[in-house]
Design a protein around this motif. Sequence first.
Motif, PDB file in Angstrom:
ATOM      1  N   ASP A  25       0.229  -1.191   0.004  1.00 49.55           N
ATOM      2  CA  ASP A  25       0.048  -0.064  -0.154  1.00 49.55           C
ATOM      3  C   ASP A  25       0.934   1.518   0.101  1.00 49.55           C
ATOM      4  OD1 ASP A  25      -2.142  -1.651   2.298  1.00 49.55           O
ATOM      5  OD2 ASP A  25      -2.543  -1.659   0.282  1.00 49.55           O
ATOM      6  N   GLY A  26       2.212   1.317  -0.649  1.00 47.18           N
ATOM      7  CA  GLY A  26       2.985   2.349  -0.611  1.00 47.18           C
ATOM      8  C   GLY A  26       4.212   2.037  -1.350  1.00 47.18           C
ATOM      9  N   SER A  27       5.331   2.892  -1.520  1.00 52.19           N
ATOM     10  CA  SER A  27       6.793   2.896  -2.081  1.00 52.19           C
ATOM     11  C   SER A  27       7.141   3.229  -1.463  1.00 52.19           C
ATOM     12  CB  SER A  27       6.423   3.629  -3.818  1.00 52.19           C
ATOM     13  OG  SER A  27       7.258   3.433  -4.067  1.00 52.19           O
ATOM     14  N   ILE A  28       8.568   1.917  -1.638  1.00 53.59           N
ATOM     15  CA  ILE A  28       9.570   2.934  -0.777  1.00 53.59           C
ATOM     16  C   ILE A  28      10.494   3.960  -1.259  1.00 53.59           C
ATOM     17  CG2 ILE A  28       9.419  -0.056  -0.110  1.00 53.59           C
ATOM     18  CD1 ILE A  28      12.186  -0.066  -2.737  1.00 53.59           C
ATOM     19  N   THR A  29      10.111   4.012  -2.948  1.00 53.37           N
ATOM     20  CA  THR A  29      10.638   5.421  -3.206  1.00 53.37           C
ATOM     21  C   THR A  29      10.345   6.875  -3.021  1.00 53.37           C
ATOM     22  OG1 THR A  29       9.545   4.892  -5.068  1.00 53.37           O
ATOM     23  CG2 THR A  29      12.208   3.811  -5.455  1.00 53.37           C
ATOM     24  N   THR A  30       8.699   6.426  -2.396  1.00 50.61           N
ATOM     25  CA  THR A  30       8.335   7.689  -2.439  1.00 50.61           C
ATOM     26  C   THR A  30       7.160   8.420  -0.958  1.00 50.61           C
ATOM     27  OG1 THR A  30       6.160   6.652  -3.663  1.00 50.61           O
ATOM     28  CG2 THR A  30       7.640   7.542  -4.485  1.00 50.61           C
ATOM     29  N   ASP A  31       7.153   6.826  -0.324  1.00 56.20           N
ATOM     30  CA  ASP A  31       6.463   6.788   1.059  1.00 56.20           C
ATOM     31  C   ASP A  31       7.706   7.344   2.404  1.00 56.20           C
ATOM     32  OD1 ASP A  31       3.925   5.054  -0.818  1.00 56.20           O
ATOM     33  OD2 ASP A  31       3.266   6.947   0.823  1.00 56.20           O
ATOM     34  N   ALA A  32       8.316   7.104   2.105  1.00 60.79           N
ATOM     35  CA  ALA A  32       9.328   7.592   3.218  1.00 60.79           C
ATOM     36  C   ALA A  32      10.456   8.182   2.496  1.00 60.79           C
ATOM     37  CB  ALA A  32       9.584   6.735   4.574  1.00 60.79           C
ATOM     38  N   TYR A  33      11.072   8.906   3.663  1.00 62.80           N
ATOM     39  CA  TYR A  33      12.471   8.948   2.876  1.00 62.80           C
ATOM     40  C   TYR A  33      13.412   8.141   3.508  1.00 62.80           C
ATOM     41  CZ  TYR A  33      10.963  13.751   1.806  1.00 62.80           C
ATOM     42  OH  TYR A  33      10.551  14.628   1.309  1.00 62.80           O
ATOM     43  N   TYR A  34      13.494   7.494   4.353  1.00 61.16           N
ATOM     44  CA  TYR A  34      14.388   6.387   4.577  1.00 61.16           C
ATOM     45  C   TYR A  34      13.521   5.002   5.366  1.00 61.16           C
ATOM     46  CZ  TYR A  34      17.207  10.570   5.468  1.00 61.16           C
ATOM     47  OH  TYR A  34      18.340  11.294   4.705  1.00 61.16           O
ATOM     48  N   TRP A  35      14.118   4.265   5.189  1.00 56.34           N
ATOM     49  CA  TRP A  35      13.721   2.790   5.718  1.00 56.34           C
ATOM     50  C   TRP A  35      14.926   2.021   6.861  1.00 56.34           C
ATOM     51  CZ3 TRP A  35       8.697   2.023   4.287  1.00 56.34           C
ATOM     52  CH2 TRP A  35       8.324   2.679   3.391  1.00 56.34           C
ATOM     53  N   LYS A  36      14.124   1.710   7.718  1.00 53.25           N
ATOM     54  CA  LYS A  36      15.062   1.027   9.152  1.00 53.25           C
ATOM     55  C   LYS A  36      15.503  -0.066   9.504  1.00 53.25           C
ATOM     56  CE  LYS A  36      15.215   6.081  10.398  1.00 53.25           C
ATOM     57  NZ  LYS A  36      15.323   7.178  11.340  1.00 53.25           N
ATOM     58  N   TRP A  37      15.838  -0.454   9.846  1.00 52.49           N
ATOM     59  CA  TRP A  37      16.288  -2.028  10.215  1.00 52.49           C
ATOM     60  C   TRP A  37      16.985  -1.480  12.205  1.00 52.49           C
ATOM     61  CZ3 TRP A  37      14.183  -6.318   9.534  1.00 52.49           C
ATOM     62  CH2 TRP A  37      13.669  -6.975   7.242  1.00 52.49           C
ATOM     63  N   ALA A  38      16.158  -2.069  12.805  1.00 57.18           N
ATOM     64  CA  ALA A  38      15.870  -1.882  14.510  1.00 57.18           C
ATOM     65  C   ALA A  38      15.583  -3.109  15.077  1.00 57.18           C
ATOM     66  CB  ALA A  38      14.827  -0.709  14.921  1.00 57.18           C
ATOM     67  N   ARG A  39      16.371  -3.711  15.974  1.00 49.80           N
ATOM     68  CA  ARG A  39      16.188  -4.886  16.623  1.00 49.80           C
ATOM     69  C   ARG A  39      15.899  -4.412  18.100  1.00 49.80           C
ATOM     70  NH1 ARG A  39      22.022  -7.445  16.080  1.00 49.80           N
ATOM     71  NH2 ARG A  39      23.054  -6.261  17.795  1.00 49.80           N
ATOM     72  N   ARG A  40      15.802  -5.474  18.795  1.00 45.66           N
ATOM     73  CA  ARG A  40      15.019  -5.209  20.356  1.00 45.66           C
ATOM     74  C   ARG A  40      16.114  -6.819  21.311  1.00 45.66           C
ATOM     75  NH1 ARG A  40      12.393  -1.511  23.675  1.00 45.66           N
ATOM     76  NH2 ARG A  40      11.206  -1.578  22.257  1.00 45.66           N
ATOM     77  N   ALA A  41      16.723  -7.139  21.675  1.00 44.15           N
ATOM     78  CA  ALA A  41      17.234  -7.736  22.536  1.00 44.15           C
ATOM     79  C   ALA A  41      17.046  -8.494  23.678  1.00 44.15           C
ATOM     80  CB  ALA A  41      19.118  -7.991  22.325  1.00 44.15           C
ATOM     81  N   PRO A  42      17.345  -9.180  24.112  1.00 41.64           N
ATOM     82  CA  PRO A  42      15.726  -9.601  25.427  1.00 41.64           C
ATOM     83  C   PRO A  42      16.247  -9.041  26.310  1.00 41.64           C
ATOM     84  CG  PRO A  42      16.471 -11.876  24.459  1.00 41.64           C
ATOM     85  CD  PRO A  42      17.205 -11.289  23.495  1.00 41.64           C
ATOM     86  N   GLY A  43      15.816  -7.848  27.581  1.00 39.31           N
ATOM     87  CA  GLY A  43      16.222  -7.714  28.771  1.00 39.31           C
ATOM     88  C   GLY A  43      17.164  -5.731  28.255  1.00 39.31           C
ATOM     89  N   LYS A  44      17.054  -5.845  26.675  1.00 39.83           N
ATOM     90  CA  LYS A  44      17.246  -4.419  26.116  1.00 39.83           C
ATOM     91  C   LYS A  44      17.087  -3.764  25.586  1.00 39.83           C
ATOM     92  CE  LYS A  44      22.320  -6.851  25.657  1.00 39.83           C
ATOM     93  NZ  LYS A  44      23.025  -6.886  24.977  1.00 39.83           N
ATOM     94  N   ARG A  45      17.262  -2.199  25.382  1.00 42.24           N
ATOM     95  CA  ARG A  45      16.558  -1.350  24.316  1.00 42.24           C
ATOM     96  C   ARG A  45      16.714  -1.731  23.421  1.00 42.24           C
ATOM     97  NH1 ARG A  45      19.235   4.113  27.121  1.00 42.24           N
ATOM     98  NH2 ARG A  45      18.233   4.795  26.372  1.00 42.24           N
ATOM     99  N   LEU A  46      15.627  -0.655  22.360  1.00 41.17           N
ATOM    100  CA  LEU A  46      15.940  -0.871  21.210  1.00 41.17           C
ATOM    101  C   LEU A  46      16.855  -0.685  20.587  1.00 41.17           C
ATOM    102  CD1 LEU A  46      13.534  -1.500  18.848  1.00 41.17           C
ATOM    103  CD2 LEU A  46      13.068   0.855  18.625  1.00 41.17           C
TER     104      LEU A  46
END
Length: 120
Positions: A25-46
């Motif tokens: 329902d969108g495009s990676i070339t127009t619908d945001a300036y950045y696409w990101k990956w993040a992670r949350r390990a057990p007991g840790k912050r994002l």
Amino acid sequence: VQLQESGPGLVKPSQTLSLTCTVSDGSITTDAYYWKWARRAPGKRLEWVGSIGRAGDTYYHPFLKSRTSISRDTTKNQITLQLSSVTLEDTAVYYCASAFTSEPNEYDLWGQGIQVTVSS
């Protein structure tokens, strides 16, 4: 715009973790300036892992930079994360997100996340 992560839930130590974020329902070339990956390990912050900009420019967490690669397929509307030489410390829930700023810890829309466990 909706984001959906996919990939293996179990990876062995020293192997490469590969995840895909499919944008609908969108495009990676127009619908945001950045696409990101993040992670949350057990007991840790994002933790921000890395980003890819609308023009294909990439940015990585300094501590993960040597092992991380983020790419995109504009024909499939997908963002891919590869993290090599994984260890047990890479076990986490991994999230795909969009943003209108390059600030690492700023996010707009999120995928539901995918649990990745590193184990032999």
